[in-house]
Write a protein that holds these residues in place. Structure first.
Motif, PDB file in Angstrom:
ATOM      1  N   PHE A 329       0.783  -1.225  -0.012  1.00  0.00           N
ATOM      2  CA  PHE A 329       0.107   0.174  -0.187  1.00  0.00           C
ATOM      3  C   PHE A 329       1.022   1.139  -0.046  1.00  0.00           C
ATOM      4  N   ALA A 330       0.296   2.398  -0.169  1.00  0.00           N
ATOM      5  CA  ALA A 330       0.997   3.445  -0.456  1.00  0.00           C
ATOM      6  C   ALA A 330       0.532   4.979  -0.086  1.00  0.00           C
ATOM      7  N   MET A 331       1.248   5.628   0.284  1.00  0.00           N
ATOM      8  CA  MET A 331       1.050   7.309   0.465  1.00  0.00           C
ATOM      9  C   MET A 331       1.569   7.839  -0.873  1.00  0.00           C
ATOM     10  N   ILE A 332       0.751   8.550  -1.730  1.00  0.00           N
ATOM     11  CA  ILE A 332       1.263   9.212  -2.987  1.00  0.00           C
ATOM     12  C   ILE A 332       0.974  10.631  -3.032  1.00  0.00           C
ATOM     13  N   GLY A 333       1.785  11.366  -3.261  1.00  0.00           N
ATOM     14  CA  GLY A 333       1.617  12.771  -3.691  1.00  0.00           C
ATOM     15  C   GLY A 333       1.969  13.409  -4.678  1.00  0.00           C
ATOM     16  N   GLN A 337       5.359  12.266  -5.215  1.00  0.00           N
ATOM     17  CA  GLN A 337       6.277  11.764  -3.930  1.00  0.00           C
ATOM     18  C   GLN A 337       5.321  10.641  -3.466  1.00  0.00           C
ATOM     19  N   TYR A 338       6.289   9.530  -2.882  1.00  0.00           N
ATOM     20  CA  TYR A 338       5.637   8.215  -2.517  1.00  0.00           C
ATOM     21  C   TYR A 338       6.139   7.667  -1.453  1.00  0.00           C
ATOM     22  N   VAL A 339       5.410   7.013  -0.611  1.00  0.00           N
ATOM     23  CA  VAL A 339       5.806   6.092   0.358  1.00  0.00           C
ATOM     24  C   VAL A 339       5.240   4.867   0.248  1.00  0.00           C
ATOM     25  N   PRO A 343       4.258  -5.104   3.438  1.00  0.00           N
ATOM     26  CA  PRO A 343       4.456  -5.695   4.827  1.00  0.00           C
ATOM     27  C   PRO A 343       5.027  -7.080   4.576  1.00  0.00           C
ATOM     28  N   ASP A 344       4.884  -7.795   3.527  1.00  0.00           N
ATOM     29  CA  ASP A 344       5.222  -9.188   3.287  1.00  0.00           C
ATOM     30  C   ASP A 344       6.738  -9.125   3.097  1.00  0.00           C
ATOM     31  N   ARG A 345       7.384  -7.874   2.852  1.00  0.00           N
ATOM     32  CA  ARG A 345       8.677  -7.961   2.625  1.00  0.00           C
ATOM     33  C   ARG A 345       9.411  -7.157   3.826  1.00  0.00           C
ATOM     34  N   LYS A 346       8.869  -6.542   4.625  1.00  0.00           N
ATOM     35  CA  LYS A 346       9.482  -5.861   5.829  1.00  0.00           C
ATOM     36  C   LYS A 346       9.854  -4.671   5.221  1.00  0.00           C
ATOM     37  N   LEU A 347       9.291  -4.023   4.339  1.00  0.00           N
ATOM     38  CA  LEU A 347       9.838  -3.118   3.432  1.00  0.00           C
ATOM     39  C   LEU A 347       9.229  -1.881   3.260  1.00  0.00           C
ATOM     40  N   THR A 348       9.901  -0.557   3.533  1.00  0.00           N
ATOM     41  CA  THR A 348       9.161   0.699   3.305  1.00  0.00           C
ATOM     42  C   THR A 348      10.172   1.440   2.382  1.00  0.00           C
ATOM     43  N   VAL A 349       9.756   2.065   1.284  1.00  0.00           N
ATOM     44  CA  VAL A 349      10.685   2.710   0.424  1.00  0.00           C
ATOM     45  C   VAL A 349       9.947   4.110   0.184  1.00  0.00           C
ATOM     46  N   VAL A 350      10.721   5.109   0.419  1.00  0.00           N
ATOM     47  CA  VAL A 350      10.314   6.500   0.080  1.00  0.00           C
ATOM     48  C   VAL A 350      11.078   7.217  -0.992  1.00  0.00           C
TER      49      VAL A 350
END
Length: 377
Positions: A329-333, A337-339, A343-350
Motif C-alpha cells: 500500500f502507499a501514500m502518494i503525493g 511523492q511516494y511512501v 508488509p510481506d517484505r518488511k519493506l518501506t521505500v520513500v
C-alpha cells in the motif's frame, strides 16, 4: 532474411578468432561501474544484493525520463537499508507531502475514533449538514474516509482553475477551505461512487478541529489540531521535523500540505507497516490501520485515504499492480511523492522529487524494481 541454417553454416566457416569475436559481440554490454556515491547510499546488510540495490537507486537519480529524484530512503526490517539525496537536499531537508498528507489525516481521525469522540457510521459534526432536510446529513465518516461521499468535488478540471481542488487551495476557497468543501451539493447518493478528492480530506481535518475545540477562533483551532498531532502522533513516533499547514480559518490543509524529512516520512511508513505500533507501543489501534489498508466497497485500489496495489481502474494504475505485491500500500503525493509499504517484505521505500504525468509511470517501474529485490514471505 537469411535462412537460419545458412547463417549457422556461414558462422562455422569463420576463422576461430573471428568466430570468438562474433560470439562476444552478441553479449549485452556490461553496465557502467557504479560510482562511489551510488555505492555509499547502501548500508551494510541491506536485506538485498548490495550492488543491485545501489544500481536500482542510482537509476532513479540518473536515468532520463523519470523526472527529478531528490531523496530515496529504504527501510528493511526496521533498519535503514539505503539513503541518498540529490545535490542541494539532505537528511534535514523538509519535503512537502502533497497528497501523502491524506494518510496522516486519516490516522488522526483513527485516534479520535479510538478516543470515542467520533463514530465511523454516523454523520460527522458538521452543522450545515445537520439541518432538517439536508441530504448531506446521510454522509458518514466512513464514506468520507473512503472517498465516496457523493459530494460534487472535481479533483482535476479543464481548464485546471475550474477544478474543486484548485479553487479550494488557491482561489475562492483558500481562506476557508472547509466551508468551501462542505458547501458543495451532492451529485450522487452517499456511498455509491468512488471519487478521489482533496476537498474531502479537508472536511476530515475540519471534523477533527470541531471535536477538539468548540472555538471558531482560527488560532485556537490551529493550536488544538497541531497539539493533538504532536502529542498523539508525531511526538510518539519521533517525527520531529513535521510542519503541518493551516488555512486562514485555522483548518489543517489535511489533504495536501505537511512538510517533513525523508526519514520522517519513512518512519511513518514503518509505523503503518507495523499496524500502528512503534517500538512496542500501539500508537493507533491495529484494526484502524487494517481498515485504512482494506479495499473500500467502491474501489479495489483504495482503502481509507490510502492507495492499494491492486485492482486498478482501467487504463490508470496509480502503482504497479501487475508486478505486485498485492499487500503493498502507499501514500502518494502530487508530482511523484511516494511512501511504499510492503508488509510481506518488511519493506518501506520513500521516493521524493518532481516528476510530471509522463515521467511518473516509468519512474514507478524503477521503484517496482527496488521492491522486487526483496523476497516476500
Amino acid at each position: 532474411m537469411r535462412h537460419p541454417a545458412s547463417l549457422i553454416a556461414a558462422l562455422a566457416a569463420l576463422p576461430a578468432p573471428l568466430l570468438l569475436l562474433a560470439a562476444c559481440s552478441s553479449q549485452p554490454p556490461a553496465p557502467d561501474p557504479l560510482t562511489k556515491e551510488a555505492l555509499a547510499a547502501v548500508r551494510a546488510d541491506p536485506g538485498a544484493p548490495t550492488e543491485q540495490l545501489a544500481r536500482e537507486i542510482d537509476d532513479l537519480f540518473a536515468n532520463e525520463g523519470l523526472g527529478e529524484t531528490r531523496a530515496v530512503v529504504v527501510m528493511h526490517a526496521g533498519e535503514l537499508a539505503a539513503e541518498r539525496y540529490a545535490a542541494g537536499y539532505g537528511p534535514e531537508t523538509r519535503f512537502v507531502s502533497w497528497s501523502m498528507a491524506k494518510t496522516v489525516t486519516a490516522t488522526m481521525i483513527g485516534l479520535l475514533v479510538a478516543d470515542g469522540r467520533l463514530t465511523l457510521d454516523e454523520t460527522p459534526p458538521i452543522p450545515r449538514w445537520r439541518r432538517a432536510g439536508d441530504p448531506r446529513g446521510e454522509i458518514t465518516l466512513r464514506q468520507l474516509l473512503q472517498m465516496r461521499s457523493g459530494l460534487r468535488h472535481t479533483e482535476s478540471g479543464d481548464p485546471p482553475y475550474e477544478s474543486s481542488e484548485v479553487r479550494m487551495l488557491f482561489l475562492d476557497g483558500r481562506d476557508d477551505m472547509a466551508t468551501f468543501a462542505e458547501s458543495q451539493p451532492l451529485e450522487a447518493e452517499p456511498g455509491r461512487e468512488f471519487e478521489y478528492s482533496s476537498n474531502t480530506t479537508v472536511i476530515l481535518a475540519d471534523i477533527a478541529a470541531r471535536v477538539l475545540t468548540r472555538s471558531t477562533d482560527p488560532d485556537v483551532r490551529r493550536k488544538a489540531v497541531a497539539d493533538y498531532l504532536q502529542t498523539r502522533l508525531f511526538g510518539p513516533l519521533g517525527m520531529t521535523s513535521m510542519v503541518p499547514e493551516f488555512d486562514r480559518a485555522g483548518t489543517l490543509v489535511g489533504g495536501s500540505l505537511m512538510h517533513g524529512t525523508a526519514r520522517d516520512w519513512a518512519r511513518f511508513g514503518e509505523f503503518l507497516r507495523n499496524k500502528g505500533s512503534y517500538r512496542g507501543t500501539q500508537v493507533v489501534p491495529r484494526r484502524w490501520v487494517e481498515f485504512m489498508t482494506t479495499p473500500s466497497p467502491r474501489s479495489g485500489h483504495y482503502g481509507a485515504q490510502t492507495w492499494l496495489n491492486r485492482d486498478p481502474p482501467e487504463g490508470n494504475d496509480p502503482l504497479f499492480a501487475d508486478r505486485g505485491p498485492k499487500s503493498l500500500f502507499a501514500m502518494i503525493g502530487h508530482m511523484g511523492q511516494y511512501v511504499l509499504v510492503a508488509p510481506d517484505r518488511k519493506l518501506t521505500v520513500v521516493r521524493l522529487g518532481h516528476s510530471d504525468r509522463e515521467e511518473r509511470p516509468p519512474m514507478l517501474q524503477e521503484l517496482a524494481d527496488v521492491v522486487a529485490l526483496y523476497p516476500g514471505t
